[in-house]
Motif scaffolding. Structure first.
Motif, PDB file in Angstrom:
ATOM      1  N   THR A 176      54.301  40.532  26.965  1.00  0.00           N
ATOM      2  CA  THR A 176      54.378  39.891  28.169  1.00  0.00           C
ATOM      3  C   THR A 176      54.673  38.603  28.395  1.00  0.00           C
ATOM      4  OG1 THR A 176      52.910  39.701  30.230  1.00  0.00           O
ATOM      5  CG2 THR A 176      51.934  38.944  28.228  1.00  0.00           C
ATOM      6  N   THR A 177      55.065  38.205  29.540  1.00  0.00           N
ATOM      7  CA  THR A 177      55.485  36.505  29.736  1.00  0.00           C
ATOM      8  C   THR A 177      54.682  36.245  30.668  1.00  0.00           C
ATOM      9  OG1 THR A 177      57.079  37.070  31.274  1.00  0.00           O
ATOM     10  CG2 THR A 177      57.890  37.099  29.220  1.00  0.00           C
ATOM     11  N   ASN A 178      54.741  35.104  31.162  1.00  0.00           N
ATOM     12  CA  ASN A 178      53.909  34.617  32.494  1.00  0.00           C
ATOM     13  C   ASN A 178      54.005  35.031  33.607  1.00  0.00           C
ATOM     14  OD1 ASN A 178      52.576  32.407  31.086  1.00  0.00           O
ATOM     15  ND2 ASN A 178      53.786  31.051  31.142  1.00  0.00           N
ATOM     16  N   ALA A 179      55.511  35.701  33.709  1.00  0.00           N
ATOM     17  CA  ALA A 179      55.845  36.295  34.826  1.00  0.00           C
ATOM     18  C   ALA A 179      55.223  37.788  35.288  1.00  0.00           C
ATOM     19  CB  ALA A 179      57.331  36.336  34.979  1.00  0.00           C
ATOM     20  N   THR A 180      54.507  38.314  34.243  1.00  0.00           N
ATOM     21  CA  THR A 180      54.092  39.628  34.168  1.00  0.00           C
ATOM     22  C   THR A 180      52.610  39.409  33.646  1.00  0.00           C
ATOM     23  OG1 THR A 180      54.823  40.161  31.940  1.00  0.00           O
ATOM     24  CG2 THR A 180      56.148  40.869  33.960  1.00  0.00           C
ATOM     25  N   ASN A 181      51.618  39.557  34.803  1.00  0.00           N
ATOM     26  CA  ASN A 181      50.411  39.304  34.200  1.00  0.00           C
ATOM     27  C   ASN A 181      49.221  40.257  35.200  1.00  0.00           C
ATOM     28  OD1 ASN A 181      50.437  38.060  36.790  1.00  0.00           O
ATOM     29  ND2 ASN A 181      49.157  36.157  36.282  1.00  0.00           N
ATOM     30  N   THR A 182      49.624  40.983  35.996  1.00  0.00           N
ATOM     31  CA  THR A 182      48.808  42.138  36.555  1.00  0.00           C
ATOM     32  C   THR A 182      48.595  43.212  35.506  1.00  0.00           C
ATOM     33  OG1 THR A 182      49.904  41.175  38.418  1.00  0.00           O
ATOM     34  CG2 THR A 182      48.390  43.315  38.401  1.00  0.00           C
ATOM     35  N   ILE A 183      47.382  43.365  35.509  1.00  0.00           N
ATOM     36  CA  ILE A 183      46.910  44.820  34.752  1.00  0.00           C
ATOM     37  C   ILE A 183      46.364  45.736  35.968  1.00  0.00           C
ATOM     38  CG2 ILE A 183      44.967  45.526  33.200  1.00  0.00           C
ATOM     39  CD1 ILE A 183      44.999  42.961  31.725  1.00  0.00           C
ATOM     40  N   THR A 184      46.661  46.945  35.770  1.00  0.00           N
ATOM     41  CA  THR A 184      46.444  48.124  36.445  1.00  0.00           C
ATOM     42  C   THR A 184      46.137  49.115  35.532  1.00  0.00           C
ATOM     43  OG1 THR A 184      47.838  47.435  38.433  1.00  0.00           O
ATOM     44  CG2 THR A 184      47.021  49.426  38.306  1.00  0.00           C
ATOM     45  N   ALA A 185      44.941  49.570  35.890  1.00  0.00           N
ATOM     46  CA  ALA A 185      44.342  50.890  35.071  1.00  0.00           C
ATOM     47  C   ALA A 185      43.686  51.726  35.753  1.00  0.00           C
ATOM     48  CB  ALA A 185      43.340  50.539  33.749  1.00  0.00           C
ATOM     49  N   ALA A 186      44.102  53.052  36.017  1.00  0.00           N
ATOM     50  CA  ALA A 186      43.352  54.100  36.888  1.00  0.00           C
ATOM     51  C   ALA A 186      43.157  55.500  36.063  1.00  0.00           C
ATOM     52  CB  ALA A 186      44.400  54.385  37.816  1.00  0.00           C
ATOM     53  N   ALA A 187      41.800  56.065  36.229  1.00  0.00           N
ATOM     54  CA  ALA A 187      41.595  57.052  35.628  1.00  0.00           C
ATOM     55  C   ALA A 187      42.336  58.399  36.387  1.00  0.00           C
ATOM     56  CB  ALA A 187      40.032  57.550  35.469  1.00  0.00           C
ATOM     57  N   ALA A 188      42.528  59.455  35.857  1.00  0.00           N
ATOM     58  CA  ALA A 188      42.963  60.651  36.374  1.00  0.00           C
ATOM     59  C   ALA A 188      42.037  61.497  37.024  1.00  0.00           C
ATOM     60  CB  ALA A 188      43.691  61.460  35.307  1.00  0.00           C
ATOM     61  N   ASP A 189      40.714  61.294  37.003  1.00  0.00           N
ATOM     62  CA  ASP A 189      39.768  61.749  37.581  1.00  0.00           C
ATOM     63  C   ASP A 189      38.963  60.840  38.414  1.00  0.00           C
ATOM     64  OD1 ASP A 189      37.179  62.957  38.546  1.00  0.00           O
ATOM     65  OD2 ASP A 189      36.795  63.906  36.612  1.00  0.00           O
ATOM     66  N   SER A 190      39.242  61.141  39.643  1.00  0.00           N
ATOM     67  CA  SER A 190      38.503  59.995  40.687  1.00  0.00           C
ATOM     68  C   SER A 190      37.185  59.817  40.678  1.00  0.00           C
ATOM     69  CB  SER A 190      38.661  60.650  41.988  1.00  0.00           C
ATOM     70  OG  SER A 190      38.018  61.805  42.386  1.00  0.00           O
TER      71      SER A 190
ATOM     72  N   ALA B  30      35.782  59.026  37.684  1.00  0.00           N
ATOM     73  CA  ALA B  30      35.649  58.030  36.581  1.00  0.00           C
ATOM     74  C   ALA B  30      35.772  56.662  36.976  1.00  0.00           C
ATOM     75  CB  ALA B  30      36.728  58.379  35.645  1.00  0.00           C
ATOM     76  N   THR B  31      34.846  55.775  36.291  1.00  0.00           N
ATOM     77  CA  THR B  31      35.150  54.380  36.491  1.00  0.00           C
ATOM     78  C   THR B  31      35.952  53.879  35.162  1.00  0.00           C
ATOM     79  OG1 THR B  31      32.967  53.976  35.443  1.00  0.00           O
ATOM     80  CG2 THR B  31      32.799  54.397  37.651  1.00  0.00           C
ATOM     81  N   VAL B  32      36.663  52.732  35.746  1.00  0.00           N
ATOM     82  CA  VAL B  32      37.539  52.014  34.641  1.00  0.00           C
ATOM     83  C   VAL B  32      36.957  50.449  34.702  1.00  0.00           C
ATOM     84  CG1 VAL B  32      39.932  51.280  34.273  1.00  0.00           C
ATOM     85  CG2 VAL B  32      39.513  53.584  35.234  1.00  0.00           C
ATOM     86  N   ALA B  33      36.797  49.892  33.442  1.00  0.00           N
ATOM     87  CA  ALA B  33      36.417  48.746  33.136  1.00  0.00           C
ATOM     88  C   ALA B  33      37.549  48.136  32.212  1.00  0.00           C
ATOM     89  CB  ALA B  33      35.037  48.491  32.628  1.00  0.00           C
ATOM     90  N   ILE B  34      37.989  46.884  32.584  1.00  0.00           N
ATOM     91  CA  ILE B  34      39.128  46.167  31.776  1.00  0.00           C
ATOM     92  C   ILE B  34      38.533  44.820  31.450  1.00  0.00           C
ATOM     93  CG2 ILE B  34      41.355  45.356  31.969  1.00  0.00           C
ATOM     94  CD1 ILE B  34      42.108  47.270  34.254  1.00  0.00           C
ATOM     95  N   LYS B  35      38.568  44.698  30.216  1.00  0.00           N
ATOM     96  CA  LYS B  35      38.638  43.297  29.436  1.00  0.00           C
ATOM     97  C   LYS B  35      39.764  42.721  28.720  1.00  0.00           C
ATOM     98  CE  LYS B  35      33.548  43.244  28.860  1.00  0.00           C
ATOM     99  NZ  LYS B  35      32.788  42.120  28.620  1.00  0.00           N
TER     100      LYS B  35
ATOM    101  N   VAL C  40      39.614  42.711  37.039  1.00  0.00           N
ATOM    102  CA  VAL C  40      39.631  44.100  37.872  1.00  0.00           C
ATOM    103  C   VAL C  40      40.821  44.541  37.874  1.00  0.00           C
ATOM    104  CG1 VAL C  40      39.563  44.432  40.318  1.00  0.00           C
ATOM    105  CG2 VAL C  40      37.870  42.807  39.570  1.00  0.00           C
ATOM    106  N   SER C  41      41.137  45.948  38.086  1.00  0.00           N
ATOM    107  CA  SER C  41      42.331  46.383  38.083  1.00  0.00           C
ATOM    108  C   SER C  41      43.181  45.963  39.257  1.00  0.00           C
ATOM    109  CB  SER C  41      42.099  48.051  38.054  1.00  0.00           C
ATOM    110  OG  SER C  41      43.480  48.837  37.936  1.00  0.00           O
ATOM    111  N   GLY C  42      44.363  45.790  38.807  1.00  0.00           N
ATOM    112  CA  GLY C  42      45.545  45.098  39.930  1.00  0.00           C
ATOM    113  C   GLY C  42      45.298  43.700  40.020  1.00  0.00           C
ATOM    114  N   ALA C  43      44.448  43.166  39.252  1.00  0.00           N
ATOM    115  CA  ALA C  43      44.257  41.610  39.500  1.00  0.00           C
ATOM    116  C   ALA C  43      45.096  40.954  38.144  1.00  0.00           C
ATOM    117  CB  ALA C  43      42.940  41.161  39.242  1.00  0.00           C
ATOM    118  N   ALA C  44      45.315  39.721  38.266  1.00  0.00           N
ATOM    119  CA  ALA C  44      46.017  39.001  37.186  1.00  0.00           C
ATOM    120  C   ALA C  44      45.242  38.893  36.103  1.00  0.00           C
ATOM    121  CB  ALA C  44      46.638  37.717  37.873  1.00  0.00           C
TER     122      ALA C  44
END
Length: 69
Positions: A7-21, A23-28, A35-39
């Protein structure tokens, strides 16, 4: 499962989604919850991203090493 990305400074968004609606996703990034979709804030060099997907009693953890140049 372990993965790698860059990555670089220009690309800092993380998005993760489960195939099953149901399911819950936690990102660290390191020890910081993101939060998924956040910088995310990247440190220079290697950053460890942990994505934990929980569906009922099943939990799977994915690790991504993101290198900021």
């Amino acid at each position: 499962m372990a993965y790698a990305a860059a990555t670089t400074n220009a690309t800092n968004t993380i998005t993760a989604a489960a195939a099953d609606s149901n399911a819950t996703v936690a990102i660290k990034v390191g020890n910081v919850d993101v939060v998924s979709g956040a910088a995310a804030t990247w440190a220079e060099g290697e950053n460890t991203v942990t994505i934990t997907v929980t569906n009922g009693s099943e939990t799977k953890t994915y690790t991504v090493t993101v290198t900021k140049s």
